[in-house]
Design a protein around this motif. Structure first.
Motif, mmCIF file in Angstrom:
data_model
loop_
_atom_site.group_PDB
_atom_site.id
_atom_site.type_symbol
_atom_site.label_atom_id
_atom_site.label_comp_id
_atom_site.label_asym_id
_atom_site.label_seq_id
_atom_site.Cartn_x
_atom_site.Cartn_y
_atom_site.Cartn_z
ATOM 1 N N PHE A 494 25.718 -24.048 43.458
ATOM 2 C CA PHE A 494 24.451 -24.715 43.773
ATOM 3 C C PHE A 494 23.242 -24.013 43.156
ATOM 4 C CE2 PHE A 494 20.762 -25.308 46.637
ATOM 5 C CZ PHE A 494 20.485 -26.625 46.285
ATOM 6 N N PRO A 495 23.126 -22.677 43.260
ATOM 7 C CA PRO A 495 21.931 -22.051 42.675
ATOM 8 C C PRO A 495 21.808 -22.329 41.176
ATOM 9 C CG PRO A 495 23.047 -20.522 44.132
ATOM 10 C CD PRO A 495 23.973 -21.695 43.951
ATOM 11 N N ALA A 496 22.948 -22.499 40.504
ATOM 12 C CA ALA A 496 22.885 -22.803 39.065
ATOM 13 C C ALA A 496 22.220 -24.156 38.833
ATOM 14 C CB ALA A 496 24.284 -22.790 38.468
ATOM 15 N N THR A 497 22.426 -25.082 39.776
ATOM 16 C CA THR A 497 21.845 -26.420 39.597
ATOM 17 C C THR A 497 20.339 -26.401 39.842
ATOM 18 O OG1 THR A 497 22.122 -27.148 41.895
ATOM 19 C CG2 THR A 497 23.995 -27.472 40.427
ATOM 20 N N LEU A 498 19.858 -25.318 40.464
ATOM 21 C CA LEU A 498 18.410 -25.194 40.664
ATOM 22 C C LEU A 498 17.707 -24.932 39.335
ATOM 23 C CD1 LEU A 498 18.364 -22.889 43.819
ATOM 24 C CD2 LEU A 498 17.565 -25.262 43.721
ATOM 25 N N GLY A 499 18.404 -24.216 38.438
ATOM 26 C CA GLY A 499 17.797 -23.793 37.174
ATOM 27 C C GLY A 499 17.061 -24.910 36.458
ATOM 28 N N PRO A 500 17.757 -25.995 36.105
ATOM 29 C CA PRO A 500 17.055 -27.063 35.363
ATOM 30 C C PRO A 500 16.103 -27.867 36.225
ATOM 31 C CG PRO A 500 19.440 -27.494 35.508
ATOM 32 C CD PRO A 500 19.178 -26.218 36.221
ATOM 33 N N ARG A 501 16.050 -27.617 37.534
ATOM 34 C CA ARG A 501 15.217 -28.435 38.431
ATOM 35 C C ARG A 501 14.059 -27.634 39.010
ATOM 36 N NH1 ARG A 501 20.415 -29.968 38.665
ATOM 37 N NH2 ARG A 501 20.827 -32.200 38.463
ATOM 38 N N LEU A 502 13.684 -26.565 38.351
ATOM 39 C CA LEU A 502 12.640 -25.717 38.919
ATOM 40 C C LEU A 502 11.240 -26.259 38.658
ATOM 41 C CD1 LEU A 502 14.073 -22.155 38.280
ATOM 42 C CD2 LEU A 502 13.712 -23.274 40.486
ATOM 43 N N SER A 503 11.070 -26.939 37.553
ATOM 44 C CA SER A 503 9.706 -27.370 37.244
ATOM 45 C C SER A 503 9.371 -28.648 38.004
ATOM 46 C CB SER A 503 9.572 -27.617 35.761
ATOM 47 O OG SER A 503 10.575 -28.489 35.331
#
Lengths: 503, 507
Positions: A494-503
């Motif tokens: 899950f934390p990896a999926t945060l990467g592209p969704r931070l902005s």
């Protein structure tokens, strides 16, 4: 709970995605349960309870940091149910008696046991199983008092949590974990694989030096363990704690996983030491495996896809055609029996053709391995083409089985009567992101994946995920349906999926 | 397993072929599961329970127990599973066995009970044990073991009833030898044990069971009297209440114990039992919420629960033992308030009915009202309106059960109307026992006898070491997923020995 699906929550999901993120959950929903963490902070039991309530969508009180409070933030009579740790008894016993007298609900045992009350036991998963099942029962007992399941305001609040806040939570957790461990990694396995790729994805998307250095250090520790227990092993034996197997002359997928990881990351970084360690691990997997008529045993289980990945990477980095032939043979021996006509994956198929249930991670693992293997293969190779076809079929099937209310998939994917399961949902989201980057998938599945991501946010707690299935063997359909679930820390993507969704 | 099974009627052989004293030679064991050298422990029993539930042919001794050492060459088996303590003795043999293609799980050995320290949190370790051992057992299916092996199941069904009873007798004698004085706990296990022993005493006429049954009831009576010695107000120790720590609330325990003591007091003409039953029964009523004559536990906040039939049983006995009409009114009101929402049109019982939803048809949610309804009938005049309604509701329940019995194994499922859930034995045993009592009372004719005999035969296939495998652990109220996923394992106390009592002469 899952059976009473309405379109209301889905609307809430899409609405919340477009709403402004909120820094604190307070004031955005009406908490019905006051679940206190121990005074010293969360322990395994409080996290497990939080996980169960989040899975049920029951509105629990959360602090500004999206954590359980360790002291009541307001009068107890503002809640329908109070659930406090045993250690808080001297401080709150009278208050709880008054709360119950006034009509508030307490479980029959009045308190939940602190994790410190349970001595450790050196039996794999024993305590975790007991904890998952015991605390799931306690959480259910609380629902006797008319708590709202899948509370729309609570779910919408969780979905509005800023992704940066979740990442900060995970960063703290990783820092805590790494502070107490140095030197060669003490074990291998899927949690190492997912942790490593999470950190790598975060390093790439955030360009934050923290993640770059964390991911490099973690891989270095993995490399050291390979060095110590494979390269320098005088007789080629690997300690059982690394294999997760006590039998002599037997492998597990662990060396294949570790080999794949090191070879792929080594090539990305141009780090020959990582590549060499990866090759050694991959070769150890081959050496320890049982091969009959060119087929690796056990004959058909979706997790054998790890071997496909290891051989494809060995072929890419050693240029030995034999490895590619092994990869192709293994792929055929897994895909044909295990991938269901619809596109989902049976965990295993026995010699007499009995297919096991479509367990959530039974589908997750082949998708994850194929996603990481595609990079090892020439795009026009037959194996790459077959893999792309398999992946496309899998995502098409997933569309039919996503939980309409919560966006997650179920423990047995085609059985909506089974519990929600987050670890596979997280991996499928991660793989979708990677496959989009690789140009394998177009945007057809993006709405489904964004619903899944929003669903994951509703079970995210304290740097880990609730509603995660514990370790699982192969078995009968009843076995998969009844797997215990709970809170997992660094074992999901899950934390990896945060990467592209931070902005 | 059950959901995948082809519809196959139960093998009729067991009822026509002579009973067996030993299982040896009647089936081909595929798995050698060893008990620790010192004999069975909680882990080996749980493993045996899970293999029996799956119908996997495990090696059994002449006493129908797990061997503690290999009775023959390992290469006669497809798989081996030994306790950790046997490692020094068998490690080389197991390596050789695995090298020759035999199946040994990845952990190689199973952890023994003594590796798990005692813990004062009810069910925590038993949940861990059930799930851990179930996982190990499932792993063994990779070894190509046969599920629902017909010869193995037929062998278990042919086991002589005397041998089944002897094992239970042995277990009880052992457990009673270690305990004297007032019973330290109350609850459903005390209740079922007392009911089973009382039926055994009555139907076998065996002085052992007469003595054992009476002593156990005396210890229960002593524990009730002790409550009033310790607290003249009748405040009951949380331990006796099944761990209830909250004030001003009851559990079913005093109701169960009260009804049991009054019923057995009348049967044995023992006024001391009856007095104690009345006292504790009145205490239960005092601690309960009474609204419009409906007696319910405070914690349910007016939600109907099928287990409230326990209160109906108690109130019927209080009315009968004291002659007070008020208890009769309460029994009628509580019955109406329970049965109407909880019993489905089909006849099965929901565990709880919330204002907005109904809980699953959990197996014991149907078993308990049937059992307590059966016992309540003994207290009621046959021509009373409540008795008539009870008879009708019980008939409806058995009619519904006909539709949901597992066709292969004869047991009912953990969620009775969901055949994809696991087999569950404790409710099956309770339903067989209740059916037998209702036949004695003339409430049921022989319509359900074939179904019940299939159930009894099914129970024999999960009986092990004096207890039953495939028994659901203690359960709260919850969402459907909760009931479907309850851990299942080995329990020593069930009503199965009570069901044996009426079948001893047939075997």
């Amino acid at each position: 709970m899952n059976m009473q699906t309405t379109t209301k929550a889905v609307q809430a999901t899409s609405r919340s995605a477009s709403e402004v993120p909120i820094d604190s959950p307070r004031g955005h929903y009406q908490p019905q349960v006051l679940l206190l963490a121990p005074e010293t902070g969360d322990d395994a039991h409080s996290r497990s309870l939080a996980s169960h309530f989040l899975e049920l969508g029951v509105p629990i009180e959360l602090t500004d940091d999206w954590l359980l409070p360790s002291a009541p933030p307001r009068d107890l009579n503002q809640y329908r149910v109070c659930l406090f740790p045993q250690s808080s008894k001297p401080r709150y016993d009278r208050d709880l008696n008054a709360f119950a007298r006034d009509g508030g609900h307490l479980v029959q045992t009045k308190y939940y046991p602190d994790a410190a009350q349970v001595p450790s036991v050196d039996i794999s998963h024993f305590i975790a199983y007991g904890r998952d099942v015991y605390l799931y029962g306690l959480a259910q007992s609380c629902t006797e008092h008319g708590l709202t399941l899948n509370d729309p305001a609570f779910l919408a609040t969780l979905q509005r949590r800023p992704n940066t806040s979740m990442l900060a939570n995970y960063q703290r957790r990783v820092t805590e974990l790494d502070a107490v461990q140095t030197g060669p990694l003490p074990s291998w396995g899927d949690r190492v694989f997912t942790r490593a790729w999470t950190d790598i994805a975060l390093a790439r998307h955030t360009r934050d030096p923290f993640w770059d250095s964390t991911s490099r250090q973690y891989l270095e520790r993995l490399r050291e363990s390979i060095e110590q227990f494979i390269v320098r092993s005088p007789d080629g034996t690997i300690p059982s704690r690394y294999l997760g197997v006590n039998l002599a002359d037997t492998s597990s997928p662990n060396p294949a996983m570790m080999g794949m990881l090191l070879m792929q990351r080594g090539r990305q970084l141009g780090d020959s030491k990582l590549i060499e360690a990866g090759i050694q691990a991959g070769m150890a997997y081959e050496r320890l495996s049982r091969i009959e008529r060119g087929i690796f045993y056990p004959p058909s289980c979706s997790e054998k896809m790890w071997g496909v990945g290891a051989f494809a990477w060995l072929a890419a980095l050693t240029n030995e055609a034999a490895h590619l032939r092994s990869a192709e043979a293994m792929f055929r021996s897994v895909m044909a029996p295990c991938q269901h006509g619809e596109g989902l994956w049976a965990h295993s198929v026995t010699a007499d053709g009995r297919r096991s249930a479509l367990w959530s991670r039974g589908t997750q693992w082949p998708v994850l391995v194929m996603t990481h293997t595609l990079e090892a293969l020439p795009a026009d190779s037959p194996l790459a083409e077959q893999m792309r076809g398999c992946l496309e079929r899998t995502y098409a099937a997933l569309e039919r089985h996503q939980d309409r209310q919560r966006g997650l998939w179920h423990l047995v994917m085609n059985e909506p009567d089974t519990r929600l399961e987050s670890s596979a949902t997280a991996t499928l989201t991660y793989c979708h992101d990677r496959l989009r980057e690789l140009g394998v998938l177009d945007n057809r599945y993006t709405p489904m994946i964004e619903r899944a991501f929003q669903g994951l946010k509703t079970v995210y707690y304290a740097g880990g995920l609730g509603a995660t299935c514990r370790g699982t063997a192969f078995g009968t359909p009843e076995y998969y349906r009844t797997r215990p679930m709970g809170w997992y820390d660094s074992g999901t993507l899950f934390p990896a999926t945060l990467g592209p969704r931070l902005s | 397993m059950a959901s995948n099974s082809p519809l196959m009627a139960i093998d009729p052989r067991p009822s026509t072929i002579s009973p067996l004293d030993s299982p040896c030679g009647h089936y081909q064991p595929q798995l050698l599961l060893l008990a620790p050298e010192t004999g069975d422990d909680a882990h080996s029993r749980t493993l045996a329970a899970h293999f029996l539930e799956l119908g996997v042919p495990i090696e059994l001794t002449e006493d129908w127990l797990l061997p503690t050492q290999p009775p023959r060459d390992l290469n006669r088996y497809r798989a081996c599973l030994f306790p950790q303590s046997s490692k020094p003795r068998y490690d080389r043999d197991l390596d050789a066995f695995a090298r020759d293609g035999g199946f040994v799980c990845e952990y190689k050995y199973y952890a023994e009970e003594r590796q798990v320290p005692a813990l004062d949190i009810p069910f925590f370790h038993s949940f861990g044990r059930d799930v851990y051992c179930y996982t190990l057992v499932q792993d063994y299916l990779l070894g190509g073991l046969t599920l629902n092996d017909p010869d193995f199941l037929a062998t278990l069904r042919r086991r002589s009833h005397a041998s089944l009873l002897n094992l239970y007798r042995h277990l009880i004698a052992e457990s009673d030898a270690a305990q004297t004085g007032p019973l330290p706990n109350w609850g459903d296990r005390v209740y079922t044990r007392a009911c089973a022993d009382a039926v055994l005493a009555r139907l076998t006429g065996d002085p052992f069971w007469q003595r054992t049954s009476r002593r156990f009831l005396e210890r229960l009576r002593d524990s009730v009297e002790q409550v009033f010695v310790d607290s003249p107000q009748g405040n009951i120790n949380p331990r006796l209440m099944g761990g209830v720590q909250t004030k001003h609330t009851s559990s079913h325990n005093p109701a169960m114990m009260g009804a049991l003591l009054m019923r057995e007091g009348r049967r044995l003409q023992e006024p001391g039992f009856t007095r104690a039953g009345i006292e504790i029964g009145k205490t239960f009523v005092r601690m309960s919420r009474v609204e419009n004559d409906v007696v319910s536990q405070q914690r349910f906040r007016g939600c109907p629960v099928s287990e409230a039939m326990c209160g109906v049983d108690l109130l019927c006995w209080l009315a009968s033992a004291t002659g007070e009409v008020s208890y009769c009114k309460m029994a009628e009101a509580t019955f109406r308030r329970t049965v109407e929402p909880c019993q489905s049109e089909e006849g099965l019982w929901h565990h709880i009915v919330y204002p907005d939803r109904r809980a699953a048809f959990w197996s014991r949610a149907t078993h308990w009202p049937v059992l307590w309804g059966t016992h309540a009938l003994e207290a009621l005049p046959g021509d009373s309106s409540l008795a008539e309604q009870l008879r009708d509701r019980l008939q409806r329940t058995f009619a519904a059960l006909e539709r949901h019995q597992d066709p292969k194994r004869g047991l009912w499922h953990l969620v009775i109307n969901e055949p994809e859930t696991r087999l569950e034995s404790s409710a099956t045993a309770g339903l067989v026992y209740s059916h037998d009592r209702l036949r004695e009372l003339g409430v049921l004719d022989d319509r359900f006898v074939p179904m019940i005999e299939r159930a009894f035969e099914g129970l024999k296939t999960v009986y092990y070491g004096g207890g039953l495998g495939a028994s659901c652990r203690g359960t709260a109220f919850g969402v459907p997923e909760y009931y479907r996923t309850r851990p299942v394992g080995w329990y020593e106390h069930s009503l199965f020995p009570g069901a044996l009592a009426g079948r001893l002469r047939k075997a």
